[in-house]
Design an enzyme around this catalytic site. Structure first.
Site, short mmCIF file in Angstrom:
data_model
loop_
_atom_site.label_atom_id
_atom_site.label_comp_id
_atom_site.label_asym_id
_atom_site.label_seq_id
_atom_site.Cartn_x
_atom_site.Cartn_y
_atom_site.Cartn_z
N ASP A 1 -75.92 34.45 -13.33
CA ASP A 1 -77.32 34.73 -13.04
C ASP A 1 -77.90 33.57 -12.22
OD1 ASP A 1 -79.65 36.72 -14.50
OD2 ASP A 1 -80.36 34.89 -13.52
N ASN B 1 -81.76 45.22 -20.22
CA ASN B 1 -83.16 45.61 -20.10
C ASN B 1 -83.22 46.98 -19.43
OD1 ASN B 1 -84.21 43.16 -21.12
ND2 ASN B 1 -83.82 42.17 -19.16
N GLU C 1 -85.90 44.37 -13.97
CA GLU C 1 -86.42 44.06 -12.64
C GLU C 1 -85.50 44.51 -11.51
OE1 GLU C 1 -87.67 39.96 -12.56
OE2 GLU C 1 -89.50 40.50 -13.65
N VAL C 2 -84.21 44.49 -11.74
CA VAL C 2 -83.27 44.91 -10.69
C VAL C 2 -82.78 46.32 -11.01
CG1 VAL C 2 -81.09 44.42 -9.53
CG2 VAL C 2 -82.59 42.52 -10.22
N HIS D 1 -77.21 46.61 -15.34
CA HIS D 1 -76.48 45.36 -15.58
C HIS D 1 -76.64 44.94 -17.03
CE1 HIS D 1 -80.57 44.47 -14.19
NE2 HIS D 1 -80.55 43.43 -14.99
P1 AMP Z 1 -83.45 42.21 -15.38
O1 AMP Z 1 -84.82 41.76 -15.75
O2 AMP Z 1 -82.64 42.61 -16.59
O3 AMP Z 1 -83.46 43.27 -14.29
O4 AMP Z 1 -82.72 40.93 -14.84
C1 AMP Z 1 -82.44 40.68 -13.50
C2 AMP Z 1 -81.71 39.35 -13.43
O5 AMP Z 1 -81.13 39.24 -12.15
C3 AMP Z 1 -82.60 38.13 -13.65
O6 AMP Z 1 -82.09 37.37 -14.76
C4 AMP Z 1 -82.47 37.36 -12.32
O7 AMP Z 1 -82.47 35.96 -12.49
C5 AMP Z 1 -81.14 37.88 -11.80
N1 AMP Z 1 -80.97 37.83 -10.35
C6 AMP Z 1 -81.82 38.27 -9.40
N2 AMP Z 1 -81.30 38.08 -8.17
C7 AMP Z 1 -80.08 37.52 -8.36
C8 AMP Z 1 -79.05 37.10 -7.48
N3 AMP Z 1 -79.15 37.20 -6.15
N4 AMP Z 1 -77.92 36.56 -8.02
C9 AMP Z 1 -77.81 36.44 -9.36
N5 AMP Z 1 -78.74 36.84 -10.24
C10 AMP Z 1 -79.87 37.36 -9.75
#
Ligand code: AMP
Length: 125
Positions: free
Chosen positions: A39, A97, A105-106, A110
């Site tokens: 991460d 999440n 957020e993504v 994952h």
């Molecule tokens: P979530 O809130 O579960 O969607 O978590 C998304 C995670 O992706 C967060 O912990 C971010 O720090 C991580 N993240 C976002 N962009 C990147 C990236 N380019 N490489 C690695 N981790 C990332």
């Protein structure tokens, strides 16, 4: 900003771009089913993300739509990464999440793998 996890899959999301090799990542494992990488903003000494190789927005989408072989391969990959990181004996935490209340957020499904210290209570109160 948490996502609406019922939206169609967005091929431009950051993890899709990492899977296509358009954006670098700190890879720790890859097989036919999954990619695992550190991460970018770690919240524990070990904070690895494991993502399936397929266009799934969320846990909801993945659990309902992914083929059995991908689900099995993904679960095995998560376990492999945890053992490979040396976390199986002290233990670790997995987190997925999902959607707005889950704080996702993504919009590519994952699993977060946390370890390397006692992780405390399950949720912030
Ligand atoms: P979530 O809130 O579960 O969607 O978590 C998304 C995670 O992706 C967060 O912990 C971010 O720090 C991580 N993240 C976002 N962009 C990147 C990236 N380019 N490489 C690695 N981790 C990332």
């Amino acid at each position: 900003m948490p996502i609406d996890a019922k939206l169609p899959y967005d091929e431009g999301n950051i993890f899709a771009r990492i899977l296509r090799g358009e954006i670098p990542c700190k890879k720790v494992y890859e097989d036919d089913f999954a990619l695992a990488f550190h991460d970018i903003a770690p919240q524990a000494p070990t904070h690895v993300l494991v993502i399936p190789k397929g266009p799934y927005v969320s846990w909801d989408d993945f659990s309902a739509q992914a083929p059995d072989a991908l689900i099995a391969g993904f679960v095995r990959a998560v376990g492999h990464v945890a053992r490979d990181q040396g976390l199986d004996v002290p233990g670790y935490r997995l987190l997925a999440n999902m959607g707005q209340d889950g704080g996702q957020e993504v919009p590519h499904f994952h699993v977060h793998l946390f370890g390397g210290r006692p992780l405390g209570p399950m949720l912030a109160r």
